[in-house]
Write an enzyme that holds these catalytic residues in place. Structure first.
Site, PDB file in Angstrom:
ATOM      1  N   GLU A  45       0.835  -1.208   0.000  1.00 20.24           N
ATOM      2  CA  GLU A  45       0.000   0.000   0.000  1.00 20.24           C
ATOM      3  C   GLU A  45       0.867   1.255   0.000  1.00 20.24           C
ATOM      4  OE1 GLU A  45      -2.822  -0.412   3.223  1.00 20.24           O
ATOM      5  OE2 GLU A  45      -3.899  -1.985   2.116  1.00 20.24           O
ATOM      6  N   CYS A  54      -1.908  -4.828  -5.519  1.00 13.47           N
ATOM      7  CA  CYS A  54      -2.393  -6.062  -4.879  1.00 13.47           C
ATOM      8  C   CYS A  54      -1.330  -7.160  -4.901  1.00 13.47           C
ATOM      9  CB  CYS A  54      -3.617  -6.583  -5.611  1.00 13.47           C
ATOM     10  SG  CYS A  54      -5.071  -5.542  -5.496  1.00 13.47           S
ATOM     11  N   GLU A  56      -1.567 -10.226  -5.820  1.00 18.56           N
ATOM     12  CA  GLU A  56      -1.556 -11.044  -7.033  1.00 18.56           C
ATOM     13  C   GLU A  56      -0.685 -10.402  -8.113  1.00 18.56           C
ATOM     14  OE1 GLU A  56      -4.112 -10.022  -5.242  1.00 18.56           O
ATOM     15  OE2 GLU A  56      -5.869 -11.310  -5.453  1.00 18.56           O
ATOM     16  N   CYS A  87      -9.355  -8.847  -7.150  1.00 19.44           N
ATOM     17  CA  CYS A  87     -10.122  -7.683  -7.622  1.00 19.44           C
ATOM     18  C   CYS A  87     -10.185  -7.706  -9.158  1.00 19.44           C
ATOM     19  CB  CYS A  87      -9.476  -6.388  -7.120  1.00 19.44           C
ATOM     20  SG  CYS A  87      -8.007  -5.892  -8.043  1.00 19.44           S
ATOM     21  N   CYS A  90      -6.850  -7.291 -10.998  1.00 18.50           N
ATOM     22  CA  CYS A  90      -6.015  -8.499 -10.939  1.00 18.50           C
ATOM     23  C   CYS A  90      -6.569  -9.598 -11.837  1.00 18.50           C
ATOM     24  CB  CYS A  90      -5.883  -8.984  -9.499  1.00 18.50           C
ATOM     25  SG  CYS A  90      -4.820  -7.913  -8.505  1.00 18.50           S
TER      26      CYS A  90
END
Ligand code: THU
Length: 130
Positions: A45, A54, A56, A87, A90
């Site tokens: 983040e 993310c 992934e 998400c 991803c």
């Protein structure tokens, strides 16, 4: 399946490295390349929020940047009762680089389920349209 358990364990370990001070939602991912090598990622983040990446995508981009092409499966682990699916961004990236693979979702209590990219991401846009 033991292959899946190996990936889930790697994703669980990668989750420990998550940099998630804003959401406190820690995610780990593990990706098996056709070469047999497993690449891991965690969510990273940022204080600007929008620059967050993310788990992934971290795993996939690590693998691609190491020269890997072709993947068999990706696992995603969170500490939630309801397992966490990738998400939308991803899913697009998984389709681009992995195609229709097993997407294994797991939590810290040992619950897991397996989906396919094609069921989580039907009717994708890809290079076949270009
Ligand atoms: N996140 C992931 O890393 N993967 C997912 O599949 C869902 C969401 C991260 C992004 C962000 O750091 C935090 O989880 C909350 O959205």
């Amino acid at each position: 399946m033991s292959d899946h358990n190996t990936l889930l364990a790697a994703a669980r370990a990668a989750r420990e490295n998550a940099h998630a001070p804003y959401s406190n939602f820690r995610v780990g991912a593990a990706l098996r390349a056709k070469s047999g090598v497993v690449y891991t990622g965690c969510n990273v983040e940022n204080s600007t929020y929008g620059l967050t990446v993310c788990a992934e995508r971290v795993a996939i981009f690590k693998a691609i940047s190491e020269g890997e092409r072709g993947f068999d499966a990706i696992a995603v682990v969170t500490d939630t009762d309801q397992l966490t699916p990738p998400c939308g961004a991803c899913r697009q990236i998984i389709w681009e680089f992995c195609g229709d693979v097993d997407i294994i979702l797991g939590n810290l209590k040992g619950k897991s389920e397996t989906h396919r990219t094609s069921t989580l991401f039907p009717k994708p846009f890809d290079s076949s349209f270009l």
